[in-house]
Design a protein around this motif. Sequence first.
Motif, PDB file in Angstrom:
ATOM      1  N   PRO A  20       1.715  -4.024  -9.402  1.00 25.67           N
ATOM      2  CA  PRO A  20       0.798  -2.882  -9.409  1.00 25.67           C
ATOM      3  C   PRO A  20       1.288  -1.672  -8.622  1.00 25.67           C
ATOM      4  O   PRO A  20       1.074  -0.533  -9.036  1.00 25.67           O
ATOM      5  N   SER A  21       1.976  -1.884  -7.513  1.00 29.85           N
ATOM      6  CA  SER A  21       2.475  -0.749  -6.718  1.00 29.85           C
ATOM      7  C   SER A  21       3.537   0.032  -7.481  1.00 29.85           C
ATOM      8  O   SER A  21       3.545   1.264  -7.467  1.00 29.85           O
ATOM      9  N   THR A  22       4.432  -0.681  -8.160  1.00 32.37           N
ATOM     10  CA  THR A  22       5.461  -0.018  -8.959  1.00 32.37           C
ATOM     11  C   THR A  22       4.832   0.764 -10.109  1.00 32.37           C
ATOM     12  O   THR A  22       5.214   1.911 -10.368  1.00 32.37           O
ATOM     13  N   ARG A  23       3.877   0.153 -10.789  1.00 30.97           N
ATOM     14  CA  ARG A  23       3.215   0.859 -11.896  1.00 30.97           C
ATOM     15  C   ARG A  23       2.501   2.111 -11.387  1.00 30.97           C
ATOM     16  O   ARG A  23       2.503   3.148 -12.052  1.00 30.97           O
ATOM     17  N   ASP A  24       1.913   2.044 -10.190  1.00 33.47           N
ATOM     18  CA  ASP A  24       1.254   3.206  -9.598  1.00 33.47           C
ATOM     19  C   ASP A  24       2.280   4.301  -9.290  1.00 33.47           C
ATOM     20  O   ASP A  24       2.044   5.480  -9.570  1.00 33.47           O
ATOM     21  N   LEU A  25       3.428   3.920  -8.741  1.00 30.27           N
ATOM     22  CA  LEU A  25       4.483   4.899  -8.479  1.00 30.27           C
ATOM     23  C   LEU A  25       4.909   5.603  -9.763  1.00 30.27           C
ATOM     24  O   LEU A  25       5.099   6.823  -9.776  1.00 30.27           O
ATOM     25  N   MET A  26       5.036   4.859 -10.841  1.00 31.22           N
ATOM     26  CA  MET A  26       5.480   5.436 -12.114  1.00 31.22           C
ATOM     27  C   MET A  26       4.534   6.537 -12.600  1.00 31.22           C
ATOM     28  O   MET A  26       4.984   7.473 -13.264  1.00 31.22           O
ATOM     29  N   THR A  27       3.245   6.449 -12.262  1.00 31.39           N
ATOM     30  CA  THR A  27       2.288   7.481 -12.690  1.00 31.39           C
ATOM     31  C   THR A  27       2.504   8.801 -11.959  1.00 31.39           C
ATOM     32  O   THR A  27       1.995   9.826 -12.387  1.00 31.39           O
ATOM     33  N   TRP A  85      11.292  -8.962   5.887  1.00 33.27           N
ATOM     34  CA  TRP A  85       9.969  -8.597   5.414  1.00 33.27           C
ATOM     35  C   TRP A  85       9.033  -8.453   6.610  1.00 33.27           C
ATOM     36  O   TRP A  85       9.127  -9.204   7.584  1.00 33.27           O
ATOM     37  N   SER A  86       8.140  -7.478   6.536  1.00 36.49           N
ATOM     38  CA  SER A  86       7.075  -7.330   7.522  1.00 36.49           C
ATOM     39  C   SER A  86       5.785  -7.000   6.780  1.00 36.49           C
ATOM     40  O   SER A  86       5.812  -6.522   5.637  1.00 36.49           O
ATOM     41  N   ARG A  87       4.666  -7.279   7.432  1.00 33.56           N
ATOM     42  CA  ARG A  87       3.360  -7.031   6.821  1.00 33.56           C
ATOM     43  C   ARG A  87       3.257  -5.580   6.373  1.00 33.56           C
ATOM     44  O   ARG A  87       3.605  -4.669   7.107  1.00 33.56           O
ATOM     45  N   GLY A  88       2.808  -5.373   5.144  1.00 36.65           N
ATOM     46  CA  GLY A  88       2.661  -4.029   4.594  1.00 36.65           C
ATOM     47  C   GLY A  88       3.844  -3.563   3.761  1.00 36.65           C
ATOM     48  O   GLY A  88       3.777  -2.512   3.138  1.00 36.65           O
ATOM     49  N   LEU A  89       4.932  -4.330   3.755  1.00 34.87           N
ATOM     50  CA  LEU A  89       6.116  -3.966   2.984  1.00 34.87           C
ATOM     51  C   LEU A  89       6.034  -4.598   1.596  1.00 34.87           C
ATOM     52  O   LEU A  89       5.832  -5.801   1.465  1.00 34.87           O
ATOM     53  N   ILE A  90       6.167  -3.778   0.562  1.00 38.86           N
ATOM     54  CA  ILE A  90       6.076  -4.228  -0.833  1.00 38.86           C
ATOM     55  C   ILE A  90       7.387  -3.848  -1.519  1.00 38.86           C
ATOM     56  O   ILE A  90       7.759  -2.665  -1.534  1.00 38.86           O
ATOM     57  N   ARG A  91       8.076  -4.833  -2.077  1.00 39.10           N
ATOM     58  CA  ARG A  91       9.323  -4.511  -2.787  1.00 39.10           C
ATOM     59  C   ARG A  91       8.976  -3.937  -4.158  1.00 39.10           C
ATOM     60  O   ARG A  91       8.246  -4.525  -4.935  1.00 39.10           O
ATOM     61  N   LEU A  92       9.556  -2.773  -4.443  1.00 35.89           N
ATOM     62  CA  LEU A  92       9.363  -2.100  -5.731  1.00 35.89           C
ATOM     63  C   LEU A  92      10.524  -2.373  -6.678  1.00 35.89           C
ATOM     64  O   LEU A  92      10.350  -2.305  -7.888  1.00 35.89           O
TER      65      LEU A  92
END
Length: 115
Positions: A20-27, A85-92
């Motif tokens: 979902p984060s990647t799809r949001d970035l694409m917008t 990895w740390s809390r809040g980090l999302i790999r795109l």
Amino acid sequence: MRLKLAFADQDFTATLEDNPSTRDLMTMLPLDLTIDDYSTNEKIAYLPRKLTEEGSGRFENEAAGDLCYFAPWGNLAMFYGPYRWSRGLIRLGRLDEGPAPLLVRGKHMLRIETL
């Protein structure tokens, strides 16, 4: 999904995760941002707004060349050195050519668009 990134007279690409984060970035694309050094292993660029964190969680096999989103600050993080990895980090996604383009030091204009 793939991105084209450009800064400091370099063009390179990234292959994205399907989340979902990647799809949001694409917008939000195309984007013109400022990229700068942070710490000893990454470059960061602040987005105009925060991305969704839906579906985020711990991931493994962290590696130089990873393109991530750091939710607490609302920035992209591109790693050119080892990290954990740390809390809040999302790999795109990951840079297709590895971390070499990120070794250019300093603050630069960054262009991100779909490929």
